[in-house]
Write an enzyme that holds these catalytic residues in place. Sequence first.
Site, PDB file in Angstrom:
ATOM      1  N   GLU A 256      48.892  39.878  41.481  1.00 16.69           N
ATOM      2  CA  GLU A 256      48.338  39.284  40.143  1.00 16.69           C
ATOM      3  C   GLU A 256      47.022  38.556  39.988  1.00 16.69           C
ATOM      4  O   GLU A 256      46.681  37.661  41.037  1.00 16.69           O
ATOM      5  CB  GLU A 256      49.384  38.383  39.641  1.00 16.69           C
ATOM      6  CG  GLU A 256      49.146  37.936  37.953  1.00 16.69           C
ATOM      7  CD  GLU A 256      50.582  37.347  37.499  1.00 16.69           C
ATOM      8  OE1 GLU A 256      51.480  37.276  38.205  1.00 16.69           O
ATOM      9  OE2 GLU A 256      50.177  36.550  36.482  1.00 16.69           O
TER      10      GLU A 256
ATOM     11  N   ASP B 221      44.740  36.444  37.133  1.00 18.60           N
ATOM     12  CA  ASP B 221      44.938  35.763  35.785  1.00 18.60           C
ATOM     13  C   ASP B 221      43.884  35.496  35.309  1.00 18.60           C
ATOM     14  O   ASP B 221      43.243  34.560  35.877  1.00 18.60           O
ATOM     15  CB  ASP B 221      46.026  34.789  35.729  1.00 18.60           C
ATOM     16  CG  ASP B 221      47.175  35.310  36.118  1.00 18.60           C
ATOM     17  OD1 ASP B 221      47.831  36.303  35.641  1.00 18.60           O
ATOM     18  OD2 ASP B 221      48.319  34.622  36.685  1.00 18.60           O
TER      19      ASP B 221
ATOM     20  N   GLU C 226      43.721  32.994  31.927  1.00 16.54           N
ATOM     21  CA  GLU C 226      44.667  32.652  30.699  1.00 16.54           C
ATOM     22  C   GLU C 226      43.769  31.567  30.173  1.00 16.54           C
ATOM     23  O   GLU C 226      43.541  30.567  30.544  1.00 16.54           O
ATOM     24  CB  GLU C 226      45.751  32.067  31.434  1.00 16.54           C
ATOM     25  CG  GLU C 226      46.665  33.126  32.082  1.00 16.54           C
ATOM     26  CD  GLU C 226      48.030  32.563  32.708  1.00 16.54           C
ATOM     27  OE1 GLU C 226      49.065  33.138  32.458  1.00 16.54           O
ATOM     28  OE2 GLU C 226      48.050  31.470  33.376  1.00 16.54           O
TER      29      GLU C 226
ATOM     30  N   THR D 133      42.596  30.117  35.949  1.00 17.17           N
ATOM     31  CA  THR D 133      42.446  31.478  36.711  1.00 17.17           C
ATOM     32  C   THR D 133      43.690  31.253  37.814  1.00 17.17           C
ATOM     33  O   THR D 133      43.871  30.304  38.198  1.00 17.17           O
ATOM     34  CB  THR D 133      41.167  31.833  37.359  1.00 17.17           C
ATOM     35  OG1 THR D 133      40.818  30.760  38.104  1.00 17.17           O
ATOM     36  CG2 THR D 133      40.320  32.322  36.467  1.00 17.17           C
TER      37      THR D 133
ATOM     38  N   ARG E 172      47.773  28.958  43.110  1.00 15.52           N
ATOM     39  CA  ARG E 172      46.298  29.083  43.324  1.00 15.52           C
ATOM     40  C   ARG E 172      45.368  28.746  42.146  1.00 15.52           C
ATOM     41  O   ARG E 172      44.459  29.429  41.563  1.00 15.52           O
ATOM     42  CB  ARG E 172      45.616  30.132  44.061  1.00 15.52           C
ATOM     43  CG  ARG E 172      46.300  30.301  45.314  1.00 15.52           C
ATOM     44  CD  ARG E 172      45.591  31.666  46.156  1.00 15.52           C
ATOM     45  NE  ARG E 172      46.070  31.770  47.665  1.00 15.52           N
ATOM     46  CZ  ARG E 172      46.947  32.593  47.851  1.00 15.52           C
ATOM     47  NH1 ARG E 172      47.447  33.582  46.907  1.00 15.52           N
ATOM     48  NH2 ARG E 172      47.198  32.881  48.989  1.00 15.52           N
ATOM     49  N   GLU E 173      45.875  27.930  41.305  1.00 14.53           N
ATOM     50  CA  GLU E 173      45.404  27.764  39.995  1.00 14.53           C
ATOM     51  C   GLU E 173      43.992  27.032  40.000  1.00 14.53           C
ATOM     52  O   GLU E 173      43.732  26.188  40.780  1.00 14.53           O
ATOM     53  CB  GLU E 173      46.386  26.749  39.149  1.00 14.53           C
ATOM     54  CG  GLU E 173      47.554  27.406  38.644  1.00 14.53           C
ATOM     55  CD  GLU E 173      48.560  27.099  39.413  1.00 14.53           C
ATOM     56  OE1 GLU E 173      48.456  26.780  40.598  1.00 14.53           O
ATOM     57  OE2 GLU E 173      49.778  27.586  39.418  1.00 14.53           O
TER      58      GLU E 173
END
Length: 293
Positions: A106, A108, A110, A124, A134-135
Amino acid sequence: MSSELMFIGTVLTALVACHSVICSAAKDVSFDENYAVINGYDQVKFLNQEKSELQLSLDRNSGAGFGSKVKYGSGFFQISLKLPPNDSAGVVTTFYLHSGTDSHDELDMEFLGNREGKPIVLQTNVFANGVGNREQKITLWFDPTANYHTYRILWNPHQIVFFVDHIPIRVYKNNTGIGVGYPTQPMQVLASVWDGDDWATDGGKLKVDWSHAPFTAKYKGFKVYGCGSTTNVVEGCFSLNSTTYWWNRMKFWKLEGVYEKYYQNVMKKHITYNYCTDKIRYPVPPPECSTNV
Ligand SMILES: *[C@@H]1O[C@H](CO)[C@@H](O)[C@H](O)[C@H]1NC(C)=O
Ligand SMILES: *[C@@H]1O[C@H](CO)[C@@H](O)[C@H](O)[C@H]1NC(C)=O
Ligand SMILES: *[C@@H]1O[C@H](CO)[C@@H](O)[C@H](O)[C@H]1NC(C)=O
């Protein structure tokens, strides 16, 4: 001149050096060509006859989302998006890729809404084989509710790069050589607006103010630059020499010149959270943290 103005100055000068796909707005094609609505049908509205622009709404009962008709095995994915205006605390607007498998991959983007006047945060994340955490979070250098901007995800055998317009905001290298996960499964391109107020804004403390509903996000630019895969296998999508899959070419293997400068600037001035520097979650930073440059 403030450093912010200097940054914008640099950006404008460098527009000349842009690759056409990185710099031009996402192309107008009919939504139906590549996408279909997947939930919240009543909350989806086409804004013109050509179906080149669409609005997703969130109210107390439902959000909405759409997804690509096929999955893709590599590509330079992009969408133009105008976020819900005004007080959007708790509202999450997304553009992302998802493999839809058990141990999923995935990628991302957001957008976490906020109270009026407070900055919207772009989070992300990268999942490989079911492992995420892994934000990264950045604040934007413009008001994303005022105009359309193009958000992009490059995915090739060498790197994944997230862009805001033509500015790289995150680089995730293929570090499988040192045991770091890297997405390999075909992924669907997805977008949605939903109620994420249990986590999204100020760690879930700020709730959706339903008196401002419906929250509407507008999307356009439904052209997909990707290697379509009708099976769950990435057949040839990572091939490096194909002229069809231009995003796999050497020029996209690493950030070059001015793009590297833009990226360093974002990392210096706009990043507000990075899992790599979160000593509480990761006393020892994950291995990719020292090599994602
Ligand atoms: C949002 O803000 C704009 C500009 O301040 C205003 O014109 C508009 O009425 C507001 N919309 C809502 C739903 O509050
Ligand atoms: C990642 O890099 C490794 C080693 O260079 C390579 O074997 C692998 O195919 C790459 N992964 C993808 C998805 O291209
Ligand atoms: C790509 O082309 C180079 C030379 O032009 C060749 O050496 C290489 O084997 C090719 N790679 C693939 C995956 O076809």
